[in-house]
Enzyme design. Sequence first.
Site, PDB file in Angstrom:
ATOM      1  N   SER A  14       8.677  22.742 -56.148  1.00  0.00           N
ATOM      2  CA  SER A  14       8.801  23.134 -54.678  1.00  0.00           C
ATOM      3  C   SER A  14       9.725  21.930 -54.284  1.00  0.00           C
ATOM      4  O   SER A  14      10.481  22.305 -53.392  1.00  0.00           O
ATOM      5  CB  SER A  14       7.433  23.013 -54.267  1.00  0.00           C
ATOM      6  OG  SER A  14       6.750  21.733 -54.522  1.00  0.00           O
ATOM      7  N   TYR A  15       9.493  20.675 -54.686  1.00  0.00           N
ATOM      8  CA  TYR A  15      10.254  19.851 -53.765  1.00  0.00           C
ATOM      9  C   TYR A  15      11.501  19.817 -54.046  1.00  0.00           C
ATOM     10  O   TYR A  15      12.752  19.526 -53.173  1.00  0.00           O
ATOM     11  CB  TYR A  15       9.556  18.370 -54.129  1.00  0.00           C
ATOM     12  CG  TYR A  15       9.790  17.224 -53.362  1.00  0.00           C
ATOM     13  CD1 TYR A  15       9.754  17.609 -51.831  1.00  0.00           C
ATOM     14  CD2 TYR A  15      10.324  16.181 -53.603  1.00  0.00           C
ATOM     15  CE1 TYR A  15       9.925  16.571 -50.852  1.00  0.00           C
ATOM     16  CE2 TYR A  15      10.616  15.006 -52.499  1.00  0.00           C
ATOM     17  CZ  TYR A  15      10.527  15.231 -51.209  1.00  0.00           C
ATOM     18  OH  TYR A  15      10.538  14.266 -50.434  1.00  0.00           O
ATOM     19  N   LYS A 194       0.454   6.195 -52.121  1.00  0.00           N
ATOM     20  CA  LYS A 194      -0.069   6.861 -50.940  1.00  0.00           C
ATOM     21  C   LYS A 194      -0.638   8.080 -51.560  1.00  0.00           C
ATOM     22  O   LYS A 194      -1.653   8.280 -51.380  1.00  0.00           O
ATOM     23  CB  LYS A 194       0.892   7.139 -50.187  1.00  0.00           C
ATOM     24  CG  LYS A 194       2.098   8.026 -50.723  1.00  0.00           C
ATOM     25  CD  LYS A 194       2.023   9.483 -50.748  1.00  0.00           C
ATOM     26  CE  LYS A 194       3.143  10.239 -51.348  1.00  0.00           C
ATOM     27  NZ  LYS A 194       2.843  11.540 -51.335  1.00  0.00           N
ATOM     28  N   ASP A 247       4.343   8.221 -44.970  1.00  0.00           N
ATOM     29  CA  ASP A 247       3.921   9.239 -46.035  1.00  0.00           C
ATOM     30  C   ASP A 247       2.363   9.236 -46.179  1.00  0.00           C
ATOM     31  O   ASP A 247       1.567  10.225 -46.734  1.00  0.00           O
ATOM     32  CB  ASP A 247       4.518   8.762 -47.448  1.00  0.00           C
ATOM     33  CG  ASP A 247       4.866   9.682 -48.145  1.00  0.00           C
ATOM     34  OD1 ASP A 247       4.631  11.073 -48.060  1.00  0.00           O
ATOM     35  OD2 ASP A 247       5.623   9.497 -49.217  1.00  0.00           O
ATOM     36  N   SER A 257      -0.941  18.687 -49.014  1.00  0.00           N
ATOM     37  CA  SER A 257      -1.046  17.564 -50.269  1.00  0.00           C
ATOM     38  C   SER A 257      -1.858  18.082 -51.360  1.00  0.00           C
ATOM     39  O   SER A 257      -3.087  18.138 -51.293  1.00  0.00           O
ATOM     40  CB  SER A 257      -1.480  16.299 -49.587  1.00  0.00           C
ATOM     41  OG  SER A 257      -1.817  15.433 -50.562  1.00  0.00           O
ATOM     42  N   ASN A 259      -2.371  16.005 -53.883  1.00  0.00           N
ATOM     43  CA  ASN A 259      -3.252  14.887 -54.129  1.00  0.00           C
ATOM     44  C   ASN A 259      -4.374  14.920 -53.185  1.00  0.00           C
ATOM     45  O   ASN A 259      -5.769  14.544 -53.547  1.00  0.00           O
ATOM     46  CB  ASN A 259      -2.512  13.524 -53.858  1.00  0.00           C
ATOM     47  CG  ASN A 259      -1.340  13.330 -55.035  1.00  0.00           C
ATOM     48  OD1 ASN A 259      -1.456  13.545 -56.160  1.00  0.00           O
ATOM     49  ND2 ASN A 259      -0.209  13.401 -54.100  1.00  0.00           N
ATOM     50  N   VAL A 282       1.689  20.181 -60.568  1.00  0.00           N
ATOM     51  CA  VAL A 282       1.567  18.664 -60.905  1.00  0.00           C
ATOM     52  C   VAL A 282       1.000  17.951 -59.903  1.00  0.00           C
ATOM     53  O   VAL A 282       1.284  18.093 -58.654  1.00  0.00           O
ATOM     54  CB  VAL A 282       2.821  18.136 -61.327  1.00  0.00           C
ATOM     55  CG1 VAL A 282       2.635  16.436 -61.415  1.00  0.00           C
ATOM     56  CG2 VAL A 282       3.429  18.595 -62.505  1.00  0.00           C
ATOM     57  N   GLU A 284       0.625  14.452 -58.777  1.00  0.00           N
ATOM     58  CA  GLU A 284       1.184  13.267 -59.360  1.00  0.00           C
ATOM     59  C   GLU A 284       0.204  11.996 -59.062  1.00  0.00           C
ATOM     60  O   GLU A 284       0.360  10.930 -59.858  1.00  0.00           O
ATOM     61  CB  GLU A 284       2.580  12.933 -58.536  1.00  0.00           C
ATOM     62  CG  GLU A 284       3.706  13.630 -58.861  1.00  0.00           C
ATOM     63  CD  GLU A 284       4.585  12.926 -59.838  1.00  0.00           C
ATOM     64  OE1 GLU A 284       3.711  11.977 -60.602  1.00  0.00           O
ATOM     65  OE2 GLU A 284       5.575  13.082 -60.060  1.00  0.00           O
TER      66      GLU A 284
END
Length: 334
Positions: A14-15, A194, A247, A257, A259, A282, A284
């Site tokens: 995606s990024y 972060k 961020d 997000s 995460n 994923v 991260e």
Amino acid sequence: MSLAAKITVLGAGSYGTALAICLARNGHKTLLWGRDDNHVAAMEQDRENNKYLADCPFPENLALEADLEKAVQASDNLLVVVPSHAFADMLKQIKPMLTENAKIAWATKGLDPQTGDLLQNVARTVLGDRVSLAVLSGPTFAKEMASGLPTAISLSSEDDEFVAELSDLLHCEKRFRVYSNKDFIGVQLGGAVKNVIAIAAGIADGIGFGANARTALITRGLAEMTRLGLALNAEPATFMGMAGLGDLVLTCTDNQSRNRRFGLALGQGKEVEQAITDIGQVVEGYRNTKEVYMLAQRHDVEMPIVEQVYQVLYRGKDAKLAAADLLSRDKKFE
């Protein structure tokens, strides 16, 4: 020799896809590489990435490629956007394919999974000193970037010319603002730490602690990030900028997000493996937690939030007990 693209983006998640769309939308011939032939063929046919970034059509000047060597040799400017655990292997693969004037930037947020090293150290070990390096980091959700919503990001390198060139490629007055930052270490570190704090914020919200606790975690998380940065000779001001506080706030407060969503699931009682599976992409921060914990231990930096998240993810500690242990720490000055 005339090159096929102004910039090649390596990584069609995606990024990476969002960054490729932004670059192409700015009028630059952009090549997006993906490792899965079928996925690349589907993107070519659909002219969008339905698997990871649906409803974001590709500009006409965005080309697709599944052959890594062709993708690398299409441009002098390479932007690596792969998960941190795949970063070293990617550089090892592309090293013999690089053009004579190749320069490499990355938007990967994390540290080396084996050593906890900064990715710049990984890159220098693999590539030597010949190749210019840069890092992009900041509060950027892929969907919003690709949709053309206003976004700002930090860009850092030890090569001022590379910073200027990349900034020109990415900067768009109406929707994408690039801030240059000379603190190569701090910009990298913020993006890794972060992610861990976002998991903690998600856990707190999943338990039901509310806005007060979330804000306390963000604030104390920033303090932990800054302490580790100082130990690594980063500039404290960096952590008040896009790659630090910016961020951190974004990732801790919005459910785009992964995460944060991962932490929410843990706070609601899900097991680690199930929470990762349910997200489907994923996370991260899962690996980042171990990496940041290792780095903090090596430099003898106190990071109690990171330590408790590590205990939950890698030692099977109950999330509610971890939260209680954080709250019951000895009183101290801020």
